[in-house]
Design an enzyme around this catalytic site. Sequence first.
Site, PDB file in Angstrom:
ATOM      1  N   GLU A   1     -40.801  28.470   0.829  1.00 14.87           N
ATOM      2  CA  GLU A   1     -40.980  27.563  -0.308  1.00 14.87           C
ATOM      3  C   GLU A   1     -39.770  26.647  -0.338  1.00 14.87           C
ATOM      4  OE1 GLU A   1     -42.405  29.141  -4.047  1.00 14.87           O
ATOM      5  OE2 GLU A   1     -41.111  27.766  -5.171  1.00 14.87           O
TER       6      GLU A   1
ATOM      7  N   ARG B   1     -37.403  37.254 -29.599  1.00 18.69           N
ATOM      8  CA  ARG B   1     -37.567  38.075 -30.796  1.00 18.69           C
ATOM      9  C   ARG B   1     -37.753  39.558 -30.467  1.00 18.69           C
ATOM     10  NH1 ARG B   1     -38.059  35.503 -35.942  1.00 18.69           N
ATOM     11  NH2 ARG B   1     -36.509  33.891 -35.665  1.00 18.69           N
TER      12      ARG B   1
ATOM     13  N   GLY C   1     -43.251  25.974 -13.346  1.00 19.56           N
ATOM     14  CA  GLY C   1     -43.169  26.758 -14.566  1.00 19.56           C
ATOM     15  C   GLY C   1     -42.672  26.013 -15.785  1.00 19.56           C
ATOM     16  N   HIS C   2     -41.407  25.603 -15.768  1.00 21.58           N
ATOM     17  CA  HIS C   2     -40.773  25.119 -16.986  1.00 21.58           C
ATOM     18  C   HIS C   2     -41.532  23.956 -17.608  1.00 21.58           C
ATOM     19  CE1 HIS C   2     -37.767  23.077 -19.505  1.00 21.58           C
ATOM     20  NE2 HIS C   2     -37.378  24.318 -19.774  1.00 21.58           N
TER      21      HIS C   2
ATOM     22  N   ARG D   1     -36.075  39.187 -12.385  1.00 21.01           N
ATOM     23  CA  ARG D   1     -34.643  39.032 -12.088  1.00 21.01           C
ATOM     24  C   ARG D   1     -33.925  40.356 -12.222  1.00 21.01           C
ATOM     25  NH1 ARG D   1     -32.920  33.306 -12.266  1.00 21.01           N
ATOM     26  NH2 ARG D   1     -30.864  34.158 -11.902  1.00 21.01           N
TER      27      ARG D   1
ATOM     28  N   THR E   1     -30.960  28.987 -13.816  1.00 22.46           N
ATOM     29  CA  THR E   1     -32.173  29.074 -13.019  1.00 22.46           C
ATOM     30  C   THR E   1     -31.747  29.135 -11.559  1.00 22.46           C
ATOM     31  OG1 THR E   1     -34.300  28.010 -12.534  1.00 22.46           O
ATOM     32  CG2 THR E   1     -32.454  26.543 -12.963  1.00 22.46           C
ATOM     33  N   THR E   2     -32.703  29.287 -10.648  1.00 24.07           N
ATOM     34  CA  THR E   2     -32.348  29.437  -9.229  1.00 24.07           C
ATOM     35  C   THR E   2     -31.744  28.130  -8.724  1.00 24.07           C
ATOM     36  OG1 THR E   2     -34.304  30.827  -9.132  1.00 24.07           O
ATOM     37  CG2 THR E   2     -33.224  30.338  -7.051  1.00 24.07           C
TER      38      THR E   2
ATOM     39  N   ASP F   1     -42.436  32.711 -16.333  1.00 23.07           N
ATOM     40  CA  ASP F   1     -41.162  33.301 -16.774  1.00 23.07           C
ATOM     41  C   ASP F   1     -40.823  32.940 -18.220  1.00 23.07           C
ATOM     42  OD1 ASP F   1     -40.891  34.166 -14.176  1.00 23.07           O
ATOM     43  OD2 ASP F   1     -39.246  32.791 -13.658  1.00 23.07           O
ATOM     44  N   HIS F   2     -41.063  31.669 -18.565  1.00 25.64           N
ATOM     45  CA  HIS F   2     -40.575  31.234 -19.879  1.00 25.64           C
ATOM     46  C   HIS F   2     -41.524  31.573 -21.025  1.00 25.64           C
ATOM     47  CE1 HIS F   2     -37.065  29.993 -17.955  1.00 25.64           C
ATOM     48  NE2 HIS F   2     -37.667  29.061 -17.231  1.00 25.64           N
TER      49      HIS F   2
ATOM     50  N   HIS G   1     -39.762  23.875  -8.008  1.00 24.45           N
ATOM     51  CA  HIS G   1     -38.547  23.844  -8.833  1.00 24.45           C
ATOM     52  C   HIS G   1     -38.283  22.450  -9.374  1.00 24.45           C
ATOM     53  CE1 HIS G   1     -34.718  24.858 -10.587  1.00 24.45           C
ATOM     54  NE2 HIS G   1     -35.004  26.123 -10.322  1.00 24.45           N
ATOM     55  N   GLY G   2     -38.349  22.352 -10.690  1.00 21.64           N
ATOM     56  CA  GLY G   2     -38.038  21.093 -11.361  1.00 21.64           C
ATOM     57  C   GLY G   2     -39.173  20.085 -11.361  1.00 21.64           C
TER      58      GLY G   2
ATOM     59  N   ARG H   1     -33.914  39.142 -17.552  1.00 23.26           N
ATOM     60  CA  ARG H   1     -33.720  38.270 -18.726  1.00 23.26           C
ATOM     61  C   ARG H   1     -35.036  37.733 -19.284  1.00 23.26           C
ATOM     62  NH1 ARG H   1     -30.845  33.064 -15.929  1.00 23.26           N
ATOM     63  NH2 ARG H   1     -29.434  34.679 -15.208  1.00 23.26           N
ATOM     64  N   HIS H   2     -36.077  37.650 -18.449  1.00 30.55           N
ATOM     65  CA  HIS H   2     -37.377  37.224 -18.996  1.00 30.55           C
ATOM     66  C   HIS H   2     -38.473  38.209 -18.577  1.00 30.55           C
ATOM     67  CE1 HIS H   2     -37.126  35.141 -15.157  1.00 30.55           C
ATOM     68  NE2 HIS H   2     -36.430  34.122 -15.623  1.00 30.55           N
TER      69      HIS H   2
ATOM     70  N   ASN I   1     -45.798  29.446 -12.981  1.00 28.58           N
ATOM     71  CA  ASN I   1     -44.695  30.370 -13.237  1.00 28.58           C
ATOM     72  C   ASN I   1     -44.604  30.629 -14.754  1.00 28.58           C
ATOM     73  OD1 ASN I   1     -42.001  31.205 -13.966  1.00 28.58           O
ATOM     74  ND2 ASN I   1     -41.402  30.801 -11.864  1.00 28.58           N
TER      75      ASN I   1
ATOM     76  N   HIS J   1     -40.830  35.809 -11.912  1.00 27.52           N
ATOM     77  CA  HIS J   1     -39.559  36.188 -11.273  1.00 27.52           C
ATOM     78  C   HIS J   1     -38.981  37.407 -11.981  1.00 27.52           C
ATOM     79  CE1 HIS J   1     -35.352  34.546  -9.832  1.00 27.52           C
ATOM     80  NE2 HIS J   1     -35.533  35.822  -9.525  1.00 27.52           N
TER      81      HIS J   1
ATOM     82  N   GLU K   1     -41.433  36.575  -7.567  1.00 26.87           N
ATOM     83  CA  GLU K   1     -40.152  36.073  -7.062  1.00 26.87           C
ATOM     84  C   GLU K   1     -39.116  37.166  -7.256  1.00 26.87           C
ATOM     85  OE1 GLU K   1     -39.317  32.537  -9.240  1.00 26.87           O
ATOM     86  OE2 GLU K   1     -40.973  31.436  -8.362  1.00 26.87           O
TER      87      GLU K   1
HETATM   88  N1  PXP Z   1     -40.086  28.414  -7.337  1.00 27.00           N
HETATM   89  C1  PXP Z   1     -39.018  29.231  -7.430  1.00 27.00           C
HETATM   90  C2  PXP Z   1     -38.670  30.046  -6.233  1.00 27.00           C
HETATM   91  C3  PXP Z   1     -38.276  29.355  -8.625  1.00 27.00           C
HETATM   92  O1  PXP Z   1     -37.222  30.181  -8.674  1.00 27.00           O
HETATM   93  C4  PXP Z   1     -38.686  28.610  -9.743  1.00 27.00           C
HETATM   94  C5  PXP Z   1     -37.939  28.760 -11.039  1.00 27.00           C
HETATM   95  O2  PXP Z   1     -38.115  30.027 -11.533  1.00 27.00           O
HETATM   96  C6  PXP Z   1     -39.802  27.787  -9.612  1.00 27.00           C
HETATM   97  C7  PXP Z   1     -40.476  27.679  -8.399  1.00 27.00           C
HETATM   98  C8  PXP Z   1     -40.336  26.991 -10.765  1.00 27.00           C
HETATM   99  O3  PXP Z   1     -39.379  26.055 -11.197  1.00 27.00           O
HETATM  100  P1  PXP Z   1     -39.642  25.286 -12.561  1.00 27.00           P
HETATM  101  O4  PXP Z   1     -39.622  26.314 -13.653  1.00 27.00           O
HETATM  102  O5  PXP Z   1     -38.508  24.334 -12.637  1.00 27.00           O
HETATM  103  O6  PXP Z   1     -40.981  24.636 -12.437  1.00 27.00           O
END
Ligand code: PXP
Length: 264
Positions: free
Chosen positions: A154, A21, A221-222, A48, A103-104, A12-13, A199-200, A52-53, A10, A46, A73
């Site tokens: 998921e 910036r 992702g994160h 959104r 976050t979600t 996104d970040h 997630h996480g 935002r990203h 992922n 994602h 997403e």
């Molecule tokens: N799966 C879904 C559906 C999510 O919304 C996210 C967060 O954007 C992730 C996976 C990844 O989560 P993380 O960034 O905590 O790894």
Amino acid sequence: MPSHLRLGVNIDHVATVRNARGGTEPDTVRAAHLIARGGGDSITAHLREDRRHITDRDIKRLKAEVPLPLNMEMAATDEMVGIALAVRPHAVCIVPERRAELTTEGGLDVVSARAALSPRIAKLNGAGIQVALFIDPDPVQVDATKEVGAPALEFHTGEYCNAPDGVTPMGRTRAKELKRLEEASTHAARLGLEVHAGHGLIVTNVGPVARIPEIVELNIGHAIVAEAIFVGFEAAIRSMRAAMDRGRGQGSAAHAAPSKSAVR
Ligand code: PXP
């Protein structure tokens, strides 16, 4: 044990840092090109509602310029379904979205949203886009996912990741959350649903989830983007890939050991 556990990275970040910036760096397409080199299998991004990203332009460029499958997403809105039908990502993951959240924050309530989800899923299915619903590991939500016609789901792993190892006042422990994931995965696979999770997840908690045989894809992702600041994006993906493979029981000398900073 099924063979390969796919890793969707992922990004996104990467876009979050770029947007801080308002310019063009770091480039999401450049990041996406590194995913395969680090041992990832697909791009997850994602789009959104508040952009935002990830932006619309990111999604179009990722689909057009990177030869990896794209998992978009998105919320279950007509706007997002329209974008998906125009861009044609390989897959979409439908998530709940609240504007104020960081976050979600939980899975979709598929049971309550049946009427809104079914026609949108049918359109996406009709376009050959794989649809997954992001849900908590709850058998009732799994059954509803099957009923609304999504071929995949998921599982939200946030409760597992946040649960402490010891007993809590609520009685929730990491071990109990893992058991919920295992049981819900077995249930989903019996219904013929493809099982993903995410997630996480971080290098030090991904192993037991990777070991669940019904799970075929993790989206992370994160933790990868955070580690990339210290070791580089490709190396951070490689560390996560290696941790997943060790968890799955498929460790290989081809994968580098995690960097010291990744093991905490
Ligand atoms: N799966 C879904 C559906 C999510 O919304 C996210 C967060 O954007 C992730 C996976 C990844 O989560 P993380 O960034 O905590 O790894």
